[in-house]
Design an enzyme around this catalytic site. Structure first.
Site, mmCIF file in Angstrom:
data_model
loop_
_atom_site.group_PDB
_atom_site.id
_atom_site.type_symbol
_atom_site.label_atom_id
_atom_site.label_comp_id
_atom_site.label_asym_id
_atom_site.label_seq_id
_atom_site.Cartn_x
_atom_site.Cartn_y
_atom_site.Cartn_z
ATOM 1 N N SER A 66 51.612 19.006 135.197
ATOM 2 C CA SER A 66 52.551 18.274 136.056
ATOM 3 C C SER A 66 51.918 17.124 136.843
ATOM 4 O O SER A 66 52.651 16.347 137.455
ATOM 5 C CB SER A 66 53.221 19.225 137.036
ATOM 6 O OG SER A 66 54.217 19.950 136.384
ATOM 7 N N LYS A 69 53.188 13.664 136.341
ATOM 8 C CA LYS A 69 54.514 13.221 136.809
ATOM 9 C C LYS A 69 54.490 12.005 137.741
ATOM 10 O O LYS A 69 55.282 11.079 137.550
ATOM 11 C CB LYS A 69 55.254 14.393 137.453
ATOM 12 C CG LYS A 69 55.662 15.470 136.439
ATOM 13 C CD LYS A 69 56.157 16.737 137.128
ATOM 14 C CE LYS A 69 56.593 17.801 136.133
ATOM 15 N NZ LYS A 69 56.875 19.085 136.788
ATOM 16 N N TYR A 191 57.418 13.833 127.164
ATOM 17 C CA TYR A 191 57.085 14.655 128.335
ATOM 18 C C TYR A 191 55.968 15.658 128.038
ATOM 19 O O TYR A 191 54.983 15.768 128.782
ATOM 20 C CB TYR A 191 58.345 15.374 128.845
ATOM 21 C CG TYR A 191 58.039 16.377 129.930
ATOM 22 C CD1 TYR A 191 57.555 15.963 131.175
ATOM 23 C CD2 TYR A 191 58.205 17.747 129.710
ATOM 24 C CE1 TYR A 191 57.239 16.894 132.154
ATOM 25 C CE2 TYR A 191 57.894 18.674 130.684
ATOM 26 C CZ TYR A 191 57.407 18.233 131.902
ATOM 27 O OH TYR A 191 57.080 19.156 132.876
ATOM 28 N N TYR A 243 56.294 21.178 145.041
ATOM 29 C CA TYR A 243 57.561 21.907 144.813
ATOM 30 C C TYR A 243 57.986 22.677 146.060
ATOM 31 O O TYR A 243 58.084 22.099 147.146
ATOM 32 C CB TYR A 243 57.435 22.866 143.620
ATOM 33 C CG TYR A 243 56.635 22.351 142.469
ATOM 34 C CD1 TYR A 243 57.101 21.269 141.728
ATOM 35 C CD2 TYR A 243 55.423 22.921 142.111
ATOM 36 C CE1 TYR A 243 56.382 20.783 140.655
ATOM 37 C CE2 TYR A 243 54.690 22.445 141.039
ATOM 38 C CZ TYR A 243 55.179 21.382 140.317
ATOM 39 O OH TYR A 243 54.466 20.918 139.266
ATOM 40 N N VAL A 261 50.224 23.254 136.579
ATOM 41 C CA VAL A 261 50.160 24.691 136.339
ATOM 42 C C VAL A 261 48.869 25.118 135.609
ATOM 43 O O VAL A 261 48.528 26.297 135.587
ATOM 44 C CB VAL A 261 51.446 25.130 135.603
ATOM 45 C CG1 VAL A 261 51.382 24.768 134.120
ATOM 46 C CG2 VAL A 261 51.744 26.583 135.811
HETATM 47 N N1 GLN Z 1 54.263 21.286 131.084
HETATM 48 C C1 GLN Z 1 54.603 22.161 132.158
HETATM 49 C C2 GLN Z 1 56.083 22.518 132.125
HETATM 50 O O1 GLN Z 1 56.868 21.679 131.873
HETATM 51 C C3 GLN Z 1 54.226 21.525 133.477
HETATM 52 C C4 GLN Z 1 54.570 22.399 134.648
HETATM 53 C C5 GLN Z 1 53.614 22.315 135.794
HETATM 54 O O2 GLN Z 1 52.460 21.901 135.649
HETATM 55 N N2 GLN Z 1 54.047 22.793 136.950
HETATM 56 O O3 GLN Z 1 56.454 23.629 132.343
#
Ligand code: GLN
Length: 323
Positions: A66, A69, A191, A243, A261
């Site tokens: 993530s 992003k 993505y 988040y 994550v």
């Molecule tokens: N590729 C992961 C997902 O879409 C990214 C989520 C994350 O890093 N929080 O679930």
């Protein structure tokens, strides 16, 4: 003692302090991520004048997840402007999990570009034809920001492509409401590829330092991002980057940041530093446990909280006198 060795001492001490913290679990919902070594722990700091200090497994590569992003959001702003981008995604903290299946009921947009729904809407803006071209453009720009060429982890990309049905559900929900247009699989390819970019902790700190340095890489001197949009990105990192932990983070650490994550966190001290921590054990909200602890400690020891009275680095007077 030089400022460089002072920062290195702080980095070493924070590394030592949390090396034994073993809470959290390696993410497994993307099967390939479960192969990460839970003991890995790295810290890097890059200043806007090019000083680099690191400790631990800072050269260990992992997928950015993530943390792609905010950079994808920046590319969308460059390509579509504020109006074009904000037509597709809001800037409001959702207070919900990164993968929640929801849109703002009033606007029908995803709440912000830091949650999966918002990032998929952003991917729909920066994808290209053929699909590989959009991925290549992203990878190249990230390489410029990191100061070395980067690549996609094809195994992680395949793993998420096979199992990412929740993201598929989010994308179809948005297709239904007209938030995204076109081929869902092509948008998800953009993505998932962004999420599968391989970086190490030092790269992440350099990416952060490039944002801190108004879009120019502080070591190569190369202009990478349009500086007029850096503030947009730092703002949503500050309010939404962690988040449903974003409020706690703003209170205790007080620096715009983004977690992933796979266990990375990047934090950006405006006009001063990029900070990165890598440790793959994450908490229930998908944020690195040692990452949060180390960033909180660094912010405290170096006085980096945005509203800390010692933090004068982003003051207008200092910026003027630096020119
Ligand atoms: N590729 C992961 C997902 O879409 C990214 C989520 C994350 O890093 N929080 O679930």
């Amino acid at each position: 003692m030089s400022p460089e060795s002072q920062i290195q001492d702080v980095v070493n001490s924070v590394y030592e302090k949390y090396a034994g913290l073993n809470e959290g679990e390696v993410a497994t919902y993307i099967p390939e991520l479960s192969k990460a070594n839970p003991h890995h722990f790295g810290i890097s700091i890059v200043s806007t004048d090019g000083v680099v200090c690191s400790a631990g497994n800072y050269e260990q590569e992992f997928t950015i997840q993530s943390i792609c992003k905010p950079f994808a959001f920046l590319l969308a702003l460059e390509g579509h402007g504020r109006e074009g981008t904000l037509a597709r995604v809001g800037v409001e903290p959702s207070g919900d999990a990164f993968n929640s299946i929801e849109l703002d009921p009033k606007t029908l947009r995803p709440y912000n570009p830091m949650i999966n729904a918002g990032a998929i809407a952003i991917a729909s803006l920066i994808k290209q034809n053929p699909p590989e071209a959009g991925v290549r453009a992203f990878v190249e720009r990230m390489g410029k920001a990191a100061g070395r060429s980067l690549r996609i982890d094809q195994d992680v990309l395949a793993s998420e492509t096979f199992t990412g049905h929740r993201n598929r559900a989010i994308a179809y929900l948005m297709l239904n409401w007209g938030v995204i247009e076109g081929e869902v699989e092509q948008i998800l390819f953009q993505y998932f590829s962004q999420c599968s970019l391989l970086v190490n902790c030092r790269d992440l700190a350099m990416l952060g330092a490039t944002l801190a340095n108004m879009g120019s890489n502080p070591v190569t001197g190369q202009r990478v991002f349009d500086f007029q949009y850096v503030k947009d990105v730092l703002t949503v990192m500050f309010t939404c980057g962690l988040y449903d932990h974003a409020g706690e983070w703003a209170y205790h650490v007080g620096i715009p940041a983004k977690s992933g994550v796979s266990g990375g966190i990047v934090a950006v001290v405006n006009r001063q530093l990029g900070i990165a921590v890598y440790s793959p054990r994450v908490d229930a909200k998908g944020n690195s446990v040692r990452g949060i602890a180390a960033c909180r400690e660094l912010a405290s020891q170096l006085g980096l909280h945005a509203f800390e009275f010692t933090n004068v680095g982003s003051s207008f007077m200092q910026w003027l006198s630096a020119d």
